[in-house]
Design a protein around this motif. Structure first.
Motif, PDB file in Angstrom:
ATOM      1  N   ASP A  15     -38.410  27.676  44.527  1.00 35.68           N
ATOM      2  CA  ASP A  15     -37.232  28.224  45.194  1.00 35.68           C
ATOM      3  C   ASP A  15     -36.232  27.102  45.481  1.00 35.68           C
ATOM      4  O   ASP A  15     -36.623  26.033  45.963  1.00 35.68           O
ATOM      5  CB  ASP A  15     -37.676  28.878  46.507  1.00 35.68           C
ATOM      6  N   PRO A  16     -34.942  27.326  45.179  1.00 32.26           N
ATOM      7  CA  PRO A  16     -33.945  26.281  45.409  1.00 32.26           C
ATOM      8  C   PRO A  16     -33.930  25.765  46.848  1.00 32.26           C
ATOM      9  O   PRO A  16     -33.721  24.578  47.084  1.00 32.26           O
ATOM     10  CB  PRO A  16     -32.614  26.954  45.067  1.00 32.26           C
ATOM     11  N   GLY A  17     -34.184  26.620  47.813  1.00 32.07           N
ATOM     12  CA  GLY A  17     -34.189  26.205  49.211  1.00 32.07           C
ATOM     13  C   GLY A  17     -35.343  25.285  49.553  1.00 32.07           C
ATOM     14  O   GLY A  17     -35.298  24.578  50.562  1.00 32.07           O
ATOM     15  N   GLU A  18     -36.384  25.273  48.731  1.00 32.45           N
ATOM     16  CA  GLU A  18     -37.545  24.426  48.988  1.00 32.45           C
ATOM     17  C   GLU A  18     -37.516  23.126  48.194  1.00 32.45           C
ATOM     18  O   GLU A  18     -38.277  22.216  48.485  1.00 32.45           O
ATOM     19  CB  GLU A  18     -38.832  25.195  48.682  1.00 32.45           C
ATOM     20  N   GLN A  19     -36.653  23.033  47.208  1.00 29.29           N
ATOM     21  CA  GLN A  19     -36.653  21.863  46.333  1.00 29.29           C
ATOM     22  C   GLN A  19     -36.333  20.566  47.071  1.00 29.29           C
ATOM     23  O   GLN A  19     -36.883  19.519  46.745  1.00 29.29           O
ATOM     24  CB  GLN A  19     -35.698  22.066  45.159  1.00 29.29           C
ATOM     25  N   ARG A  20     -35.473  20.619  48.069  1.00 32.16           N
ATOM     26  CA  ARG A  20     -35.119  19.404  48.826  1.00 32.16           C
ATOM     27  C   ARG A  20     -36.306  18.848  49.608  1.00 32.16           C
ATOM     28  O   ARG A  20     -36.347  17.672  49.919  1.00 32.16           O
ATOM     29  CB  ARG A  20     -33.965  19.692  49.782  1.00 32.16           C
ATOM     30  N   GLY A  50     -44.990  24.604  49.659  1.00 28.92           N
ATOM     31  CA  GLY A  50     -44.035  25.663  49.385  1.00 28.92           C
ATOM     32  C   GLY A  50     -44.605  27.042  49.683  1.00 28.92           C
ATOM     33  O   GLY A  50     -45.817  27.233  49.825  1.00 28.92           O
ATOM     34  N   THR A  51     -43.716  28.005  49.751  1.00 24.52           N
ATOM     35  CA  THR A  51     -44.100  29.383  50.054  1.00 24.52           C
ATOM     36  C   THR A  51     -45.142  29.903  49.075  1.00 24.52           C
ATOM     37  O   THR A  51     -46.141  30.511  49.474  1.00 24.52           O
ATOM     38  CB  THR A  51     -42.843  30.287  50.023  1.00 24.52           C
ATOM     39  N   PHE A  52     -44.944  29.650  47.797  1.00 20.51           N
ATOM     40  CA  PHE A  52     -45.891  30.127  46.788  1.00 20.51           C
ATOM     41  C   PHE A  52     -47.266  29.502  47.003  1.00 20.51           C
ATOM     42  O   PHE A  52     -48.288  30.185  46.943  1.00 20.51           O
ATOM     43  CB  PHE A  52     -45.386  29.826  45.371  1.00 20.51           C
ATOM     44  N   ALA A  53     -47.305  28.196  47.245  1.00 17.61           N
ATOM     45  CA  ALA A  53     -48.584  27.493  47.445  1.00 17.61           C
ATOM     46  C   ALA A  53     -49.342  28.059  48.638  1.00 17.61           C
ATOM     47  O   ALA A  53     -50.565  28.246  48.581  1.00 17.61           O
ATOM     48  CB  ALA A  53     -48.346  25.999  47.629  1.00 17.61           C
ATOM     49  N   VAL A  54     -48.631  28.358  49.697  1.00 14.73           N
ATOM     50  CA  VAL A  54     -49.275  28.907  50.894  1.00 14.73           C
ATOM     51  C   VAL A  54     -49.747  30.330  50.621  1.00 14.73           C
ATOM     52  O   VAL A  54     -50.894  30.688  50.900  1.00 14.73           O
ATOM     53  CB  VAL A  54     -48.312  28.852  52.103  1.00 14.73           C
ATOM     54  N   ARG A  55     -48.870  31.156  50.057  1.00 13.73           N
ATOM     55  CA  ARG A  55     -49.190  32.564  49.803  1.00 13.73           C
ATOM     56  C   ARG A  55     -50.369  32.714  48.846  1.00 13.73           C
ATOM     57  O   ARG A  55     -51.249  33.540  49.058  1.00 13.73           O
ATOM     58  CB  ARG A  55     -47.954  33.283  49.253  1.00 13.73           C
ATOM     59  N   GLU A  56     -50.405  31.891  47.798  1.00 12.98           N
ATOM     60  CA  GLU A  56     -51.454  31.997  46.780  1.00 12.98           C
ATOM     61  C   GLU A  56     -52.647  31.087  47.057  1.00 12.98           C
ATOM     62  O   GLU A  56     -53.559  31.004  46.240  1.00 12.98           O
ATOM     63  CB  GLU A  56     -50.878  31.679  45.397  1.00 12.98           C
ATOM     64  N   ALA A  57     -52.635  30.390  48.190  1.00  9.93           N
ATOM     65  CA  ALA A  57     -53.726  29.488  48.595  1.00  9.93           C
ATOM     66  C   ALA A  57     -54.042  28.463  47.511  1.00  9.93           C
ATOM     67  O   ALA A  57     -55.195  28.187  47.208  1.00  9.93           O
ATOM     68  CB  ALA A  57     -54.968  30.278  48.987  1.00  9.93           C
ATOM     69  N   VAL A  58     -52.977  27.871  46.939  1.00  6.94           N
ATOM     70  CA  VAL A  58     -53.154  26.804  45.955  1.00  6.94           C
ATOM     71  C   VAL A  58     -53.686  25.586  46.693  1.00  6.94           C
ATOM     72  O   VAL A  58     -53.147  25.188  47.727  1.00  6.94           O
ATOM     73  CB  VAL A  58     -51.822  26.477  45.243  1.00  6.94           C
ATOM     74  N   GLN A  59     -54.761  24.998  46.159  1.00  5.06           N
ATOM     75  CA  GLN A  59     -55.369  23.846  46.821  1.00  5.06           C
ATOM     76  C   GLN A  59     -54.407  22.670  46.872  1.00  5.06           C
ATOM     77  O   GLN A  59     -53.611  22.470  45.959  1.00  5.06           O
ATOM     78  CB  GLN A  59     -56.638  23.421  46.093  1.00  5.06           C
ATOM     79  N   VAL A 102     -36.341  26.576  38.054  1.00  5.05           N
ATOM     80  CA  VAL A 102     -35.803  27.918  38.169  1.00  5.05           C
ATOM     81  C   VAL A 102     -36.972  28.848  38.453  1.00  5.05           C
ATOM     82  O   VAL A 102     -37.968  28.842  37.707  1.00  5.05           O
ATOM     83  CB  VAL A 102     -35.077  28.350  36.869  1.00  5.05           C
ATOM     84  N   VAL A 103     -36.877  29.631  39.517  1.00  2.10           N
ATOM     85  CA  VAL A 103     -37.941  30.558  39.871  1.00  2.10           C
ATOM     86  C   VAL A 103     -38.202  31.483  38.688  1.00  2.10           C
ATOM     87  O   VAL A 103     -37.280  32.059  38.114  1.00  2.10           O
ATOM     88  CB  VAL A 103     -37.586  31.357  41.142  1.00  2.10           C
ATOM     89  N   GLY A 104     -39.471  31.568  38.296  1.00  2.00           N
ATOM     90  CA  GLY A 104     -39.879  32.424  37.195  1.00  2.00           C
ATOM     91  C   GLY A 104     -39.713  31.811  35.816  1.00  2.00           C
ATOM     92  O   GLY A 104     -40.136  32.402  34.825  1.00  2.00           O
ATOM     93  N   ALA A 105     -39.110  30.626  35.736  1.00  2.00           N
ATOM     94  CA  ALA A 105     -38.852  30.022  34.427  1.00  2.00           C
ATOM     95  C   ALA A 105     -39.430  28.620  34.283  1.00  2.00           C
ATOM     96  O   ALA A 105     -39.297  28.009  33.233  1.00  2.00           O
ATOM     97  CB  ALA A 105     -37.348  29.991  34.152  1.00  2.00           C
ATOM     98  N   GLY A 106     -40.045  28.082  35.326  1.00  2.00           N
ATOM     99  CA  GLY A 106     -40.697  26.781  35.202  1.00  2.00           C
ATOM    100  C   GLY A 106     -39.965  25.652  35.889  1.00  2.00           C
ATOM    101  O   GLY A 106     -38.893  25.823  36.476  1.00  2.00           O
TER     102      GLY A 106
END
Length: 147
Positions: free
Chosen positions: A80-85, A94-103, A128-132
């Motif tokens: 997410d652009p808001g998290e890149q900084r 990041g939100t994805f790491a927390v939500r998906e419990a990425v180690q 880019v979200v969804g594009a890598g």
């Protein structure tokens, strides 16, 4: 590169294609090889962790003027652009790491940045979200003299 070999088994378990392209006349870098490897392994492990099974992860290295430019690109979920900084901040998850419990503890990118900057280089992210995501590491062939 040794970092590629270190991460390859993990990528294979996830069904990823892990590709490596090193320019034929890359030359040498005045760097601590273990630390540089650690930085690159951090980037590759993140690519593996944040790319859905069967994705593509590419690592390239090429000379550019007085520098060597290394890119780690994935076909993953993106950032997410808001998290890149905040990515290079210690303990940031990041939100994805927390939500998906990425180690992870949120230290890998902070360590990578410290290592790269300690060699007089810089690291940047383009995602880019969804594009890598692509991480670009630029390291001078010769370390600047410390004062």
């Amino acid at each position: 590169m040794a970092a590629h070999a270190d991460v390859e088994p993990r990528a294979r378990r996830r069904g990823h294609r892990l590709e490596l392209a090193i320019a034929p006349r890359l030359g040498t870098i005045d760097a601590d090889p273990e630390q540089l490897q650690r930085a690159l392994v951090n980037l590759l492990v993140n690519a593996v962790n944040f790319t859905p099974d069967g994705g593509l992860i590419e690592m390239t290295a090429r000379p550019e003027g007085a520098d060597v430019v290394i890119k780690v690109r994935d076909s993953g979920v993106g950032i997410d652009p808001g998290e890149q900084r905040q990515l290079f901040t210690r303990f940031f998850r990041g939100t994805f790491a927390v939500r998906e419990a990425v180690q992870g503890a949120g230290l890998g990118l902070a360590i990578t940045k410290t290592i790269v900057e300690g060699h007089g280089g810089e690291v940047a992210v383009d995602s880019v979200v969804g594009a890598g995501t692509t991480f670009t590491v630029r390291i001078p062939r010769e370390r600047p003299q410390r004062r």
